[in-house]
Motif scaffolding. Structure first.
Motif, short mmCIF file in Angstrom:
data_model
loop_
_atom_site.label_atom_id
_atom_site.label_comp_id
_atom_site.label_asym_id
_atom_site.label_seq_id
_atom_site.Cartn_x
_atom_site.Cartn_y
_atom_site.Cartn_z
N VAL A 159 0.84 -1.20 0.00
CA VAL A 159 0.00 0.00 0.00
C VAL A 159 0.87 1.25 0.00
N GLN A 160 1.89 1.27 0.86
CA GLN A 160 2.75 2.46 0.95
C GLN A 160 3.52 2.68 -0.35
N ALA A 161 3.95 1.60 -1.00
CA ALA A 161 4.70 1.75 -2.24
C ALA A 161 3.86 2.39 -3.34
N VAL A 162 2.58 1.99 -3.42
CA VAL A 162 1.72 2.54 -4.47
C VAL A 162 1.39 4.00 -4.22
N TYR A 163 1.14 4.36 -2.97
CA TYR A 163 0.71 5.73 -2.66
C TYR A 163 1.86 6.68 -2.34
N ASP A 164 3.08 6.18 -2.26
CA ASP A 164 4.23 7.03 -2.01
C ASP A 164 4.78 7.54 -3.34
N PRO A 165 4.64 8.83 -3.63
CA PRO A 165 5.12 9.34 -4.93
C PRO A 165 6.62 9.24 -5.10
#
Length: 426
Positions: free
Chosen positions: A259-265
């Motif tokens: 989740v963090q990888a997808v939403y972390d620009p």
């Protein structure tokens, strides 16, 4: 954020629960409640922590985080790409010995069409359609049926030999069902993991072909995204999810990192797909428009007025110079349903409006006739200048057109100037 700011200003305790919360959203929730700026210096790394589960809390002066140790048994889910044309074949192969499968798609229309095709292949008794546009009494009965068939193992509960549930996003919302097999449209990572959470949810004995958790994701090998998914979520998040989705997921350990990888620009994609920069710009513009629309109608910052002391009565001193209807129209993402208005007179083949007849297309003619038959109409009196009688479809007619006859009832309802399934209020 403004609601959290008011609650924080008056020390109202707030508990936020989420299984898939992006780190940036977590940070903004906490800072909105405390009234802090987004550039607050990290204390113990709670802003960027990828621990799961993670408890973040504050006493009003500082923010702390506490990773929670769990003894739950982890399990691995295999992610397999799948084309739409192969859905029936995969279900027939995997359920040849029996089992319960879920098919989750992005739109009601797509769910209706897919359910109709699967009913032809597997029979009506093996396919159940579930979406948010059923009348609430019907939806409640469907939920009860799903929980009874696919809920937690129980001595008094008999699991179906074979069942295929076709639905939309509502299948992930507080519905404790246990699927042997999952087929899903491509969704943003957090929503995709919510759906995967319905796969092998409880410990039970399963058929040999279904002993390993398998999730088939539609659209992974397509050049473009399904139109409904693109319209709802935007291409940017779908591109990032598609690029970062591994072949295997271990739950629950992989939930937070994915989740963090997808939403972390700041997390770069291995190979950015064509059109990625344009999709990112469109996503930023979309978010900016939503924030701008909400800004015009939100409450002002709370002020601890001496007039009221520490009470929340100051909230009443922050009126908006707009009506509730204008405010809802400015910030609502979905199309509003018809909650009232002058009913229209229905003819046998179309709806009469301003003296003109609008006829249904052949694809929705059966539903149109069901809605417009005299025996399915009730009389409703409405006073608008003069007292007139109008015909409106009965609940039985609407239920008949809720996707059970396999036609595009949204198109039919639009042709008849009627929002289906939700409300007929006069």
């Amino acid at each position: 954020k403004r609601a959290l700011r008011w609650l924080g200003a008056y020390h109202v305790p707030v508990i936020v629960l989420s299984a898939t919360l992006p780190a940036l959203r977590r940070q903004r929730i906490v800072e909105a409640y405390l009234g802090a700026k987004h550039d607050t210096a990290p204390a113990d790394g709670w802003q960027t922590s990828r621990a799961y589960p993670l408890l973040v809390y504050s006493d009003g002066a500082k923010v702390c985080s506490l990773p929670i140790v769990q003894n739950d048994v982890s399990h691995t889910v295999s992610i397999c790409p799948l084309a739409d044309k192969d859905i029936g074949e995969v279900l027939a192969q995997q359920l040849s010995e029996g089992g319960c499968a879920g098919v989750i798609v992005n739109t009601v229309k797509r769910a209706q069409e897919l359910a109709q095709a699967l009913r032809i292949q597997f029979g009506n008794d093996c396919v159940l359609l579930y979406h948010a546009r059923f009348l609430m009494p019907d939806r409640a009965k469907l939920e009860e049926r799903l929980l009874d068939a696919l809920g937690k193992p129980c001595k008094d509960r008999l699991r179906p030999t074979k069942l295929i549930v076709v639905g939309t996003q509502v299948m992930e919302q507080s519905l404790d069902i246990d699927l042997d097999l999952l087929i899903t449209d491509l969704f943003p990572m957090d929503l995709l993991l919510q759906r995967i959470g319905r796969l092998h949810r409880h410990f039970r004995k399963r058929k040999a072909k279904l002993a390993t958790a398998q999730c088939y994701v539609l659209g992974m090998n397509e050049a473009s995204f399904e139109r409904g998914a693109s319209a709802i979520y935007g291409d940017y998040l779908l591109m990032r999810t598609k690029a970062l989705l591994p072949a295997q997921i271990t739950l629950p350990q992989d939930i937070s990192p994915l989740v963090q990888a997808v939403y972390d620009p700041d997390t770069a994609l291995p190979i950015p797909p064509a059109g990625y920069d344009n999709a990112k710009d469109a996503w930023d513009l979309r978010i900016a428009k939503k924030e701008s629309a909400a800004k015009a109608f939100r409450l002002k910052e709370p002020a601890l007025s001496s007039k009221y002391g520490r009470t929340i009565n100051a909230l009443l001193d922050s009126p908006l110079n707009v009506s509730d209807q204008r405010g809802e129209a400015a910030v609502r993402d979905s199309d509003p349903s018809m909650a009232g208005g002058r009913p229209k007179r229905f003819s046998r083949y179309g709806a009469l409006r301003k003296g003109r007849s609008r006829h249904c297309q052949p694809a929705c003619a059966p539903a149109a006739r069901a809605l417009c038959q005299p025996q399915n109409a009730n009389r409703c009196h409405f006073r608008a200048g003069s007292h007139k009688s109008h015909k409106v479809p009965s609940l039985a007619a609407i239920r008949m057109a809720q996707g059970r006859i396999g036609v595009d009832t949204r198109h039919c309802a639009k042709r008849h100037h009627l929002r289906p399934y939700h409300s007929l209020r006069f």
